[in-house]
Design an enzyme around this catalytic site. Structure first.
Site, short mmCIF file in Angstrom:
data_model
loop_
_atom_site.label_atom_id
_atom_site.label_comp_id
_atom_site.label_asym_id
_atom_site.label_seq_id
_atom_site.Cartn_x
_atom_site.Cartn_y
_atom_site.Cartn_z
NE ARG A 112 41.05 33.54 37.47
CZ ARG A 112 41.68 34.26 38.41
NH1 ARG A 112 41.07 34.55 39.54
NH2 ARG A 112 42.91 34.68 38.23
CG HIS A 139 47.58 32.08 37.68
ND1 HIS A 139 47.05 32.72 36.57
CD2 HIS A 139 47.30 32.89 38.74
CE1 HIS A 139 46.48 33.84 36.95
NE2 HIS A 139 46.62 33.97 38.26
CD GLN A 142 50.57 36.45 39.43
OE1 GLN A 142 49.41 36.81 39.46
NE2 GLN A 142 51.58 37.29 39.71
CG ASP A 235 49.12 31.82 45.96
OD1 ASP A 235 48.45 32.79 46.37
OD2 ASP A 235 48.71 31.04 45.08
CB CYS A 275 50.18 35.64 42.64
SG CYS A 275 49.31 34.51 43.75
NE ARG A 303 48.45 38.39 35.84
CZ ARG A 303 47.38 37.77 36.35
NH1 ARG A 303 47.21 37.70 37.66
NH2 ARG A 303 46.50 37.17 35.56
N1 CP Z 1 46.77 36.96 41.05
C1 CP Z 1 45.55 36.82 40.47
O1 CP Z 1 45.35 35.99 39.55
O2 CP Z 1 44.60 37.64 40.98
P1 CP Z 1 43.03 37.52 40.71
O3 CP Z 1 42.58 36.19 41.29
O4 CP Z 1 42.43 38.70 41.43
O5 CP Z 1 42.79 37.57 39.23
#
Ligand code: CP
Length: 323
Positions: A112, A139, A142, A235, A275, A303
Site C-alpha cells: 500500500r 485499488h 477492493q 467513496d 468501500c 475483501r
Molecule cells: N477499503 C479499504 O481499503 O479499507 P482500508 O483503507 O481500511 O484498508
C-alpha cells in the site's frame, strides 16, 4: 462456460490493476472466492501451508491489512507487516533493491503506497507476486470484493448499471470502473468537471467494456448519473495524503452526496455501496449507509474472500479447487 484452471494460469503473476487480469481470469478469481467462502475452514489450511505474505504499508489501513492477515491464517500460511518508517517505497533504498531483498524472504508481497510508478518498479524487480493494496491510481483488491458483492445480490454482472458519485478520479473509482466494464456492467459517473475522469481514462474503460456491451458516461448531474441504475457507489471525498484539498473537495462535491433523495432516482432494487471508511453527512447520508439498500459490510467481508482467492490463484496451480 468458464475455462478450466489449467487454461488460466495466474500463478506467479502480479496484480497491480484490475486490467492486469482478463475477464476470464477475473471470473475465475470470483469463482474461487465463492468456493472458498462456502467451504469449511479446516479444509483450507493446506492451501498455503508454510507460505509467508509480506505486507508493506505506507498508509493506514483497517480492512486491507486485517483481511490479508486473516486470509493467510485461514489458508494455513503467515503474514507479516512492515509499515511507517520501516517501509517507504524508494526512501531508504530503491524500489528495485527492496523488492529483490523481500523476494528472498516471502512468497508474495502486498504493497500500500502513495505514487503508483514506484510500485510498478518494485513489482518489475520482485521475483514473487506483488499485489497492489492501494496506490494513488488503483485499488484493485477492493474492486474484486465489489464484484463478488454485486454478483451475490443479482446473480449476474452482465447487463447491470452502476453509478459512481463524487470524486470520479480517485483510485477506488478507477479500479471499480475497470472491473465493472470488463464484466459487462455499464458505468455512469456523477461528478463536477473538476473531479471528472480524464478523456483518456474514459476511452480506456470504454475499450474494456466494448466486447461485453458495457458503456461509460460522465454527467455533471448527480440525478442523471444515478437514474435507474442497479448500484449507487461512492467513496470519501478526500483520499489519504490529500487532506490539504479537503475544503475544496467538500465545496465541489456536496451536490453529489448520496442522500435518500438521490437513491430515489436509482432503481427501486438498487444497492448502495461504499468501500469504507465512510464519512456520514458528507459523501453519504446516515439514512442511506445504515439503511436497507446498503451492502457495505458485505463488501468489507468480501475483501477477505476475494483476497483468499487471489492469493491461492497467484501462489498455486489451484489443484483441488473445482473452478
Ligand atoms: N477499503 C479499504 O481499503 O479499507 P482500508 O483503507 O481500511 O484498508
Amino acid at each position: 462456460m468458464l475455462a478450466s484452471a489449467a487454461d488460466i494460469a495466474l500463478r506467479g503473476r502480479n496484480f497491480l490493476r484490475v486490467s492486469d487480469l482478463s475477464p476470464l481470469e477475473i471470473g475465475m478469481v470470483l469463482a474461487v472466492a465463492s468456493h472458498l467462502k462456502g467451504g469449511r475452514g479446516a479444509d483450507q489450511l493446506p492451501l498455503l501451508r508454510g507460505r509467508t505474505l509480506g505486507m508493506l504499508f505506507e498508509k493506514p489501513s483497517l480492512r486491507t491489512r486485517v483481511s490479508f492477515e486473516v486470509a493467510m491464517t485461514q489458508l494455513g500460511g503467515h503474514a507479516m507487516i512492515a509499515q511507517g518508517q520501516d517501509f517507504l517505497v524508494g526512501s531508504r533504498e530503491t524500489p528495485e533493491d527492496a523488492a529483490r531483498v523481500l523476494s528472498r524472504y516471502v512468497d508474495a508481497i502486498v504493497v500500500r503506497t502513495h505514487a503508483h510508478e514506484p510500485l510498478e518498479r518494485f513489482a518489475a524487480a520482485a521475483t514473487v507476486p506483488v499485489i497492489n493494496g492501494l496506490s494513488q491510481t488503483a485499488h484493485p483488491c477492493q474492486a474484486l470484493a465489489d464484484l463478488i458483492t454485486v454478483k451475490e445480490r443479482f446473480g449476474t454482472l452482465t447487463g447491470l448499471r452502476l453509478a459512481y458519485l463524487g470524486d470520479a478520479r480517485n483510485n477506488v473509482a478507477a479500479s471499480l470502473a475497470e472491473a465493472a466494464m470488463m464484466c459487462g456492467i455499464s458505468v455512469t459517473f456523477g461528478c463536477p468537471p473538476s473531479h471528472r475522469p480524464s478523456e483518456a481514462f474514459l476511452a480506456h474503460v470504454q475499450r474494456l467494456g466494448k466486447p461485453h456491451g458495457a458503456t461509460v458516461r460522465a454527467f455533471t448531474s448527480a440525478v442523471r448519473a444515478a437514474r435507474d441504475v442497479d448500484v449507487v457507489y461512492t467513496d470519501v471525498w478526500t483520499s489519504m495524503g490529500e487532506e490539504h484539498l479537503a475544503e475544496r473537495n467538500v465545496a465541489a462535491l456536496l451536490p453529489y452526496s448520496v442522500t435518500p433523495e438521490l437513491m430515489a432516482a436509482a432503481a427501486k432494487h438498487a444497492l448502495f455501496m461504499h468501500c469504507l471508511p465512510a464519512h456520514r453527512g458528507e459523501e453519504v447520508s446516515a439514512a442511506v449507509i445504515d439503511g436497507k439498500q446498503s451492502v457495505v459490510f458485505d463488501q468489507a467481508e468480501n475483501r477477505l474472500h476475494a483476497q483468499k482467492a487471489l492469493l491461492v490463484a497467484l501462489l498455486t496451480d489451484l489443484r483441488g479447487i473445482p473452478v
